[in-house]
Design an enzyme around this catalytic site. Structure first.
Site, short mmCIF file in Angstrom:
data_model
loop_
_atom_site.label_atom_id
_atom_site.label_comp_id
_atom_site.label_asym_id
_atom_site.label_seq_id
_atom_site.Cartn_x
_atom_site.Cartn_y
_atom_site.Cartn_z
N GLY A 506 0.96 -1.18 -0.09
CA GLY A 506 -0.06 0.13 0.01
C GLY A 506 1.08 1.40 -0.05
O GLY A 506 1.99 1.11 0.29
N VAL A 507 0.36 2.40 -0.61
CA VAL A 507 0.95 3.66 -0.52
C VAL A 507 0.03 4.76 -0.03
O VAL A 507 -1.06 4.61 -0.41
CB VAL A 507 1.32 3.91 -2.08
N GLY A 509 -0.36 8.60 2.13
CA GLY A 509 -0.18 9.87 2.24
C GLY A 509 1.09 9.87 3.18
O GLY A 509 2.24 10.56 3.04
N PHE A 510 0.94 9.05 4.21
CA PHE A 510 2.06 8.99 5.22
C PHE A 510 3.39 8.16 4.53
O PHE A 510 4.47 8.52 5.05
CB PHE A 510 1.53 7.79 6.30
N GLY A 511 3.49 7.37 3.61
CA GLY A 511 4.22 6.59 3.14
C GLY A 511 3.93 5.21 2.49
O GLY A 511 2.88 5.13 2.18
N VAL A 513 3.61 1.15 2.44
CA VAL A 513 3.18 -0.05 3.73
C VAL A 513 3.86 -1.23 2.86
O VAL A 513 3.59 -1.51 1.97
CB VAL A 513 1.85 -0.24 3.90
N LYS A 527 4.73 -0.11 8.04
CA LYS A 527 4.49 1.52 7.51
C LYS A 527 5.64 2.38 7.80
O LYS A 527 5.73 2.38 8.65
CB LYS A 527 3.00 1.84 8.31
N ASP A 623 -11.03 9.72 11.12
CA ASP A 623 -11.13 9.31 9.77
C ASP A 623 -11.28 7.94 9.40
O ASP A 623 -10.85 6.93 8.89
CB ASP A 623 -9.67 9.38 9.27
#
Ligand SMILES: *[C@@H]1O[C@H](CO)[C@@H](O)[C@H](O)[C@H]1NC(C)=O
Ligand SMILES: *[C@@H]1O[C@H](CO)[C@@H](O)[C@H](O)[C@H]1NC(C)=O
Ligand SMILES: *[C@@H]1O[C@H](CO)[C@@H](O)[C@H](O)[C@H]1NC(C)=O
Ligand SMILES: *[C@@H]1O[C@H](CO)[C@@H](O)[C@H](O)[C@H]1NC(C)=O
Ligand SMILES: *[C@@H]1O[C@H](CO)[C@@H](O)[C@H](O)[C@H]1NC(C)=O
Ligand SMILES: *[C@@H]1O[C@H](CO)[C@@H](O)[C@H](O)[C@H]1NC(C)=O
Ligand SMILES: *[C@@H]1O[C@H](CO)[C@@H](O)[C@H](O)[C@H]1NC(C)=O
Length: 837
Positions: A506-507, A509-511, A513, A527, A623
């Site tokens: 996964g990609v 906003g944070f970075g 995974v 993550k 969220d």
């Protein structure tokens, strides 16, 4: 000129970029509040005390003068006395600092028996700059006091002398007078050294010799702000008198405490009241509305004006949803301007400066804001504040008459030369900046992995002997946190095969995974935050803090984390099923059955219910969305991503005030409007999730026709007509029981209530979902036990069958009631036990 056009293209993007790199606010050292001719200190309404001029040791007089005192005491004490000069007179104010200073002059023709101050004609010059030339109060046609505000450089051009010389010269046979003087150092960052002109061109340098006079300072859409509301004692007027068409604008306001000043923008630039109010386009919610809001300001011709525009997005519910144009004197100043692209947050202060020349023959500045030229984009525009400052001319005056009268000879083309020289200097500076940026980005040495700073200390809770050996000493001292443990960077690198791209699952906003496996064989999701992201850091901390308090079957567990130098890494239990969203649309996973969907909803609802009520403090997730609900190999739903979570209100509060954050399409409208966060905001988002699960489409799909874009609106449109089945996922058609669907639809509708108070608690939602599941399961049983199922559910449309063909495995035919009972008590035992499992 061709060349400068090209250069402009290079410079323009940097103009804004370089501009707000200021250091933090410096509190002004020099403060002089002088009551001229007074006999006692006077205290104003705003609680400032003006001392008499003779009581200042660092204020000098050139020679004696006269003092007049009013016969009546009606006006403010500052205006009861004045110092009167029959010949040229100079105040010398010795400041502690060099640099720019505010200079405010207060005039009021005090009624007295000796002098007629109202008809006095005089000039005022400060450090060589003419402020007033042949000024007379009688010309003003005004009976109230007059305050003129200037910005004057102290210690100009190497003279280094820290003084402000204020010279008053009466005209032939006349008098001069002054009632009060304020001198206050201007913070260094206040004025930029370079400025973008309109019509747009290369950035120009503002020389230190330039003095300013405030022509207008406007709090658009807001109230009058007086010195007591402003740390620099400025006055901000409302904008109504200058609005060209009052019906074109609509004022908006948020709680000023919500305004954030991002790094680089000091609160001294403008008080939060300026940013908390704005004018936006009237009827902003009409798409393709096309008009400008215009303000017109009368100014003196033949001068350059410094225009500062204050912006703050207090109207949007999401980033990048407010884009507009700004014009100055019908010339484009900002085109398709998106405040949030500068501030990266809503309710965040931002300002932009421009310079414009008002040529001879024209005497106004027209400021306009209007919708972008982008089609199908919501039309709106905002302006929060506006300052227009006259800049002294090359013949050192701020009063037009003086230039004509004194120094025609100084009007030489030298100005052009200066402009050219300055623009090439600007080009040089910008090129240097580009080079510097390249160096910073590409030459940054790989930092050695060192122990992390102790920015974040966990309560050390010993007793966890299962500690992995950590290389880092920090890790070994603080490792034994009750839940998540500190993992070393090398350990994580091993687990993810040195962050192998093929393991990326996964990609965000944070970075990125990564999927990984710890030494002990446990599968984990890793993550890894983008290094250096400040926002990421806050969310990283929040997530660890939140997750360390929580443990529940329906919340993703944190296994560990690593914070070494530049790395921010969170290690979670591995969720083989991935985000729920992927199972609904946009990928090739087999469609989920209605029963699976209900179970997933129930699982997520349990997780949220636990957050709201189960832990010692209420926790608001903020969220909730389908990408933050993860599934394990058995399709057990778990709520993830606590980066935005907030502790809920304590008992004596009803809500938490906070800047709006969250995801577009899931945001509680009430939260957005009032910035008051309660757990009901999560309930709203969960309602959106329910609709998304039912319809298998994104919360916001801009590609659809207007009325269908927002799933909450579209779903409620059909729910209110009792025809929700019209828009359900086609894969469910034929397998969903209508009663179950009705119950589900009602639940979603309640969750999506306009006001938090109308919405159910997560506990109620959970109960209703459990009930919807029972209805579904009962219908399967009934379908098998009785052939006449049409009688059982009479209103069912032909195309919806009431039988679910798959996944009826766990259904207990004989003991329906007890099944329901266990389900419910299961739920509650789960909720009673804060540990969950
Ligand atoms: C001062 O106030 C008194 C009564 O309050 C009023 O009669 C008088 O006109 C005022 N004087 C001035 C100069 O405004
Ligand atoms: C000042 O007086 C001189 C002679 O007394 C006269 O020539 C001049 O025009 C006067 N200036 C003004 C501004 O009245
Ligand atoms: C300005 O300050 C005064 C006194 O602190 C306060 O009563 C008033 O409400 C303030 N006005 C605004 C617009 O903040
Ligand atoms: C938005 O539109 C609705 C109806 O279309 C209207 O009642 C409402 O006042 C509008 N809101 C604003 C802020 O203009
Ligand atoms: C807004 O004003 C600018 C400049 O005066 C003009 O070019 C533009 O067409 C106007 N926009 C609208 C929508 O009227
Ligand atoms: C999934 O279900 C199987 C069988 O009930 C169980 O053995 C396994 O532990 C479950 N997996 C998870 C991650 O709970
Ligand atoms: C219902 O009947 C169908 C066939 O008639 C059968 O395949 C299915 O297993 C039955 N379901 C239950 C829960 O008994």
């Amino acid at each position: 000129m061709e060349v400068s056009g090209v250069l402009f293209l290079i410079i323009f993007p940097f103009a804004f970029f370089l501009h707000p790199i200021f250091c933090s606010a410096v509190s002004p050292v020099d403060v002089f509040l002088i009551d001229c001719g007074g006999s006692n200190p006077v205290k104003l309404d705003d609680s400032r005390v003006f001392r008499t001029d003779s009581s200042f040791s660092n204020v000098g007089f050139s020679h004696s003068s006269h003092i007049v005192v009013s016969r009546d005491d009606n006006s403010s004490a500052l205006y009861n006395s004045a110092r009167v000069f029959v010949k040229a007179f100079t105040y010398t104010i010795r400041t502690k600092q060099i640099g720019r200073h505010w200079l405010r002059l207060h005039f009021f023709p005090v009624q007295n028996s000796k002098y007629d101050l109202k008809s006095a004609v005089f000039s005022v010059v400060a450090n060589g700059i003419t402020l007033l030339h042949q000024f007379s109060f009688s010309k003003l046609n005004q009976n109230s006091p007059l305050m003129k505000e200037y910005v004057i450089e102290v210690g100009v051009l190497g003279s280094g002398s820290k003084k402000l010389e204020l010279a008053f010269s009466p005209s032939n046979g006349s008098l001069a007078f002054i009632n009060g003087i304020e001198v206050l150092a201007v913070p260094n960052m206040y004025f930029p050294s370079g400025i973008v002109p309109v019509p747009l061109g290369p950035e120009l340098e503002i020389s230190k010799n330039v003095a300013f006079e405030t022509s207008y300072r406007i709090n658009t859409g807001g109230p009058l702000l007086t010195p007591r509301n402003d740390s620099m004692w400025r006055i901000w007027e409302p904008d109504q008198p200058y609005l060209v068409n009052a019906a074109s604008a609509h004022n908006v306001m948020v709680n000023p405490n919500l305004i954030k000043y991002p790094e680089g923008i000091s609160a001294q630039i403008a008080p939060n009241w300026v940013y908390a109010t704005a004018q936006e386009m009237a009827e902003a919610n009409v798409t393709n509305q096309r008009f400008n809001i215009s303000w017109v300001f009368e100014v003196e011709e033949g001068f350059s004006y410094f225009i500062r525009m204050h912006f703050c997005d207090i109207v949007s519910i999401a980033l990048n949803s407010l884009v507009f144009n700004v014009f100055i004197n019908k010339q484009s100043a900002l085109s398709s301007f998106d405040i949030s692209s500068k501030t990266l947050a809503l309710s965040s202060a931002y300002y932009v400066d421009f310079l414009t020349n008002v040529s001879m023959g024209s005497n106004q500045i027209l400021v306009q804001i209007g919708p972008p030229d982008v089609r199908n984009f919501p039309s709106n525009a905002v302006l929060n504040g506006l300052e227009i400052m006259k800049m002294s001319s090359p013949c050192k005056t701020l009063d037009g008459n003086a230039c004509v009268a004194y120094s025609k000879k100084s009007k030489i083309p030298r100005k052009k030369l200066i402009v050219l020289a300055l623009s090439s200097a600007a080009v040089f500076v910008v090129l240097m900046a580009i080079v510097a940026i390249f160096f910073l980005y590409f030459r940054q040495p790989k930092k050695p992995k060192r122990c992390p700073s102790t920015w974040f200390q966990f309560p050390t809770n010993v007793g966890n002997s299962d500690s992995k050996v950590s290389i880092c000493s920090f890790a070994s001292t603080a490792q034994s946190h009750a839940l998540g443990r500190v993992l070393s960077f090398s350990e994580i690198r091993e687990a993810t095969k040195n962050f192998d791209e093929s393991l990326v699952i996964g990609v965000g906003g944070f970075g990125k995974v990564y999927k990984g496996m710890l030494e002990n064989g446990v599968m984990v999701a890793v993550k890894r935050g983008n290094p250096g992201s400040r926002q990421g850091l806050t969310e990283f901390r929040t997530e660890i803090l939140m997750l360390s308090k929580l443990r529940h079957r329906h919340l993703v567990s944190l296994i560990g984390y690593c914070e070494e130098q530049n790395e921010m890494i969170l290690v979670y239990e591995f969720m083989a099923g991935g985000p729920l969203r992927k199972h609904l649309y946009g990928s090739n996973f087999p469609p989920l059955s209605w029963k699976q969907r209900l179970e997933i909803c129930i699982g997520a609802a349990k997780g949220l219910h636990y957050l709201h009520t189960g832990a010692s403090d209420t926790i608001i997730h903020r969220d909730v969305k389908t990408t933050n609900i993860l599934l394990d190999e058995n399709f057990t739903a778990k709520v993830a991503d606590f980066g935005l979570s907030k502790l809920g209100p304590t008992l004596d509060q009803t809500h938490v005030s906070t800047a709006v954050k969250g995801s577009f399409g899931y945001l509680d409208p009430e939260y957005f409007r009032r910035q008051q966060l309660t757990e009901k905001s999560d309930v709203y988002s969960f309602g959106v999730v329910l609709m998304e699960i039912l319809c298998a489409r994104p919360a916001i799909n801009p590609a659809l026709p207007r009325e269908q874009v927002n799933i909450a609106e579209w779903g409620m449109h059909w729910q209110k007509r009792g025809l929700l089945e019209k828009i359900i996922d086609p894969h469910l058609v034929g397998f969903i029981n209508l009663d179950s669907l009705r119950k589900f639809g009602e639940t979603a509708e309640k969750c999506l209530g306009e006001y938090g108070a109308e919405r159910p608690t997560m506990g109620d939602v959970l109960w209703n979902l459990e009930y919807a599941l029972q209805l579904q399961e009962a219908s399967i049983q009934n379908a098998n036990s009785s052939d006449n199922s049409a009688n059982y559910i009479p209103e069912i449309p032909g195309w919806i069958s009431r039988v679910e063909s798959i996944n009826a495995d766990r259904f207990d035919i004989n003991d329906e009631a007890s099944d329901a009972a266990t389900t419910t008590s299961d739920v509650f035992s789960q909720l009673m036990d804060p540990k969950g499992r």
